[in-house]
Design a protein around this motif. Structure first.
Motif, short mmCIF file in Angstrom:
data_model
loop_
_atom_site.label_atom_id
_atom_site.label_comp_id
_atom_site.label_asym_id
_atom_site.label_seq_id
_atom_site.Cartn_x
_atom_site.Cartn_y
_atom_site.Cartn_z
N LEU A 252 0.83 -1.20 0.00
CA LEU A 252 0.00 0.00 0.00
C LEU A 252 0.86 1.25 0.00
O LEU A 252 0.58 2.22 -0.72
N ALA A 253 1.92 1.26 0.80
CA ALA A 253 2.81 2.43 0.85
C ALA A 253 3.44 2.70 -0.51
O ALA A 253 3.54 3.85 -0.95
N GLU A 254 3.87 1.64 -1.22
CA GLU A 254 4.47 1.83 -2.54
C GLU A 254 3.44 2.37 -3.53
O GLU A 254 3.76 3.22 -4.37
N ALA A 255 2.19 1.88 -3.43
CA ALA A 255 1.15 2.37 -4.34
C ALA A 255 0.87 3.85 -4.10
O ALA A 255 0.70 4.63 -5.04
N ILE A 256 0.82 4.25 -2.83
CA ILE A 256 0.58 5.66 -2.50
C ILE A 256 1.72 6.52 -3.03
O ILE A 256 1.49 7.60 -3.59
N ALA A 257 2.95 6.05 -2.88
CA ALA A 257 4.11 6.83 -3.32
C ALA A 257 4.14 7.04 -4.82
O ALA A 257 4.74 8.00 -5.31
N HIS A 258 3.48 6.16 -5.58
CA HIS A 258 3.55 6.24 -7.04
C HIS A 258 2.25 6.77 -7.66
O HIS A 258 2.07 6.68 -8.88
N HIS A 259 1.34 7.28 -6.85
CA HIS A 259 0.12 7.87 -7.38
C HIS A 259 0.05 9.36 -7.01
O HIS A 259 0.60 9.77 -6.00
N PRO A 260 -0.64 10.15 -7.84
CA PRO A 260 -0.80 11.57 -7.51
C PRO A 260 -1.59 11.75 -6.22
O PRO A 260 -2.39 10.88 -5.85
N LEU B 64 -7.69 7.92 -6.07
CA LEU B 64 -8.18 6.69 -5.49
C LEU B 64 -7.23 5.57 -5.86
O LEU B 64 -7.00 5.31 -7.05
N ILE B 65 -6.65 4.91 -4.88
CA ILE B 65 -5.59 3.92 -5.09
C ILE B 65 -6.11 2.54 -4.76
O ILE B 65 -6.68 2.31 -3.70
N GLY B 66 -5.88 1.60 -5.68
CA GLY B 66 -6.28 0.24 -5.41
C GLY B 66 -7.25 -0.29 -6.46
O GLY B 66 -7.61 0.42 -7.40
N TRP C 211 -7.68 -6.77 0.48
CA TRP C 211 -7.61 -5.83 -0.63
C TRP C 211 -7.77 -4.41 -0.10
O TRP C 211 -8.79 -4.05 0.46
N HIS C 212 -6.73 -3.60 -0.29
CA HIS C 212 -6.70 -2.23 0.22
C HIS C 212 -7.18 -1.25 -0.84
O HIS C 212 -6.84 -1.38 -2.02
N VAL C 213 -7.95 -0.25 -0.41
CA VAL C 213 -8.27 0.92 -1.23
C VAL C 213 -7.97 2.14 -0.37
O VAL C 213 -8.34 2.19 0.80
N ALA C 214 -7.29 3.13 -0.93
CA ALA C 214 -6.87 4.28 -0.13
C ALA C 214 -6.78 5.52 -0.99
O ALA C 214 -6.84 5.47 -2.22
N ALA C 215 -6.62 6.64 -0.31
CA ALA C 215 -6.32 7.93 -0.94
C ALA C 215 -5.47 8.71 0.06
O ALA C 215 -5.68 8.60 1.27
N ALA C 216 -4.48 9.44 -0.43
CA ALA C 216 -3.56 10.12 0.48
C ALA C 216 -3.16 11.47 -0.08
O ALA C 216 -3.00 11.64 -1.29
#
Length: 312
Positions: free
Chosen positions: A192-200, A204-206, A214-219
Motif C-alpha cells: 500500500l505504501a508503494e502504491a501511495i508513493a507512485h500515485h498523484p 483513489l488507489i487500489g 484488498w486495500h483501497v486508499a487515498a492520500a
C-alpha cells in the motif's frame, strides 16, 4: 478506427433506411446486420432503431432515406447495436449484472468515441462491462505530474479501507474510505505504501492486495506549519502603494491580471480518463475477435466502403 472482419457476399443496399435487398441472411432468422461471437444479429433491430429516430424529436435533422448520409447513419447505428450485443453477451458470460447510471458528460463521451458513448448510455450491460474492464486502469506515467527528485519526509493524511475480495474493493469510492489521520508511509503495509508513493495526491488507489486483503486508499501530503515571518523579511509578494493606487484608478476589466498556475486535471479526473481509455481499448480487442460485419454495414469511417469520402 477499429477494423472488424467483414463477411463475403454481395454488396447490400441494406445500409439504406427502407430495404433489406442484398442483406446477408442467417438460416431460420433472415436478414442480419452481423454476427457477434458467431451469433447472428437480426436486421430488424436496425430497422426498429432507425424508425424510432424518424419518429422522434430529431427527425427533421436526419438525412433523407436513400442518400449516402442515410446509409452512413445506418452504419453508425449498426455499430452501436453490435456493441450493445457484444457487451451484453460478454457481461453475461462473466456473470456480471446490469448497471444503471447517468449518461456520460460531453468530455467523457468524446473520450470514449460516439459509438461507444451511445452504447454506454443506452445499455446497462455496456455499463456493467465498463466497470469490469476499467477496474484495473491506472493513470499512465506520462499523465502524472513530475515529482521532485528530493526525498520527502512529510507525513500523509490517509483515508483507507480494507476489503475481503477484489470485487467489492473495485467498487469502492472515496466516500467509502475512513480517515487514518496523518501517518508515516513506512508504518503502512509495504504494498500500500508503494502504491501511495507512485500515485498523484488525492487519487483513489487500489485495489492493492496483500496478506491482509484488498486495500483501497487515498492520500495527500500533510502540510507543514509555515514559519512565522520576521520583521526583516521583504514583502516581495505584496503590491506597492503606487501599484495599488494605479489598479484602483482602472476599471476591473482593464486591470492587468497577475500570472497564476494553469489549472490541472485532478487525480480523480485523470483516473476516470484512464478508465475510459482502458475500456475503449479492450472493447476494440473484443470487436476484432468476436464481430463479423455485413458488407455495406461496415464502420462508417471504414475507407473501403463507398460512402466514406469528403465532398468539397
Amino acid at each position: 478506427m477499429t477494423s472488424h472482419r467483414t463477411t463475403t457476399g454481395p454488396h447490400p443496399s441494406a445500409a439504406g433506411d427502407r430495404t433489406r435487398a442484398g442483406a446477408a441472411f442467417a438460416p431460420g432468422l433472415g436478414p442480419v446486420i452481423g454476427w457477434v461471437d458467431g451469433r447472428p444479429v437480426p436486421y430488424a433491430l436496425l430497422e426498429q432503431r432507425v424508425a424510432g429516430l424518424r419518429k422522434g424529436p430529431l427527425s427533421a435533422a436526419l438525412p433523407r432515406p436513400g442518400t449516402a448520409e442515410a446509409r452512413q447513419l445506418a452504419r453508425w447505428q449498426t455499430q452501436v447495436i453490435l456493441t450493445e450485443v457484444l457487451c451484453e453477451t460478454t457481461a453475461k458470460a462473466l456473470g456480471l449484472s446490469p448497471v444503471d447510471g447517468p449518461p456520460l458528460d460531453r468530455l467523457a463521451a468524446v473520450e470514449l468515441g460516439s459509438i461507444n458513448a451511445a452504447a454506454y448510455n443506452g445499455s446497462p450491460w455496456v455499463r456493467a462491462l465498463f466497470e469490469h474492464l476499467a477496474a484495473e486502469a491506472t493513470i499512465p506515467a506520462e499523465w502524472r505530474p513530475r515529482q521532485s527528485s528530493r526525498p520527502s519526509t512529510a507525513t500523509h493524511f490517509v483515508r483507507h479501507r480494507l476489503f475481503p475480495d477484489r470485487t467489492s474493493a473495485a467498487r469502492a469510492t472515496l466516500h467509502d474510505l475512513a480517515p487514518l489521520g496523518d501517518v508515516d508511509l513506512a508504518s503502512l503495509p509495504t504494498a500500500l505504501a508503494e502504491a501511495i508513493a507512485h500515485h498523484p495526491e488525492g487519487a483513489l488507489i487500489g485495489p492493492v492486495q496483500d496478506a491482509l486483503g484488498w486495500h483501497v486508499a487515498a492520500a495527500t501530503r500533510s502540510r507543514q506549519p509555515r514559519s512565522p515571518r520576521t520583521t526583516e523579511s521583504p514583502p516581495a509578494t505584496h503590491p506597492s502603494a503606487q501599484e495599488k493606487e494605479g489598479e484602483a484608478a482602472q476599471p476591473m476589466s482593464n486591470r492587468p491580471q497577475r500570472p497564476h498556475a494553469a489549472a490541472r486535471p485532478s487525480p480523480t479526473d485523470l483516473l476516470q480518463a484512464a478508465r475510459r481509455r482502458t475500456f475503449a481499448r479492450r472493447l476494440d480487442e473484443l470487436r476484432a475477435a468476436k464481430l463479423d460485419l455485413v458488407p455495406g454495414l461496415e464502420h462508417p469511417g471504414d475507407p473501403r466502403q463507398p460512402d466514406n469520402h469528403h465532398k468539397h
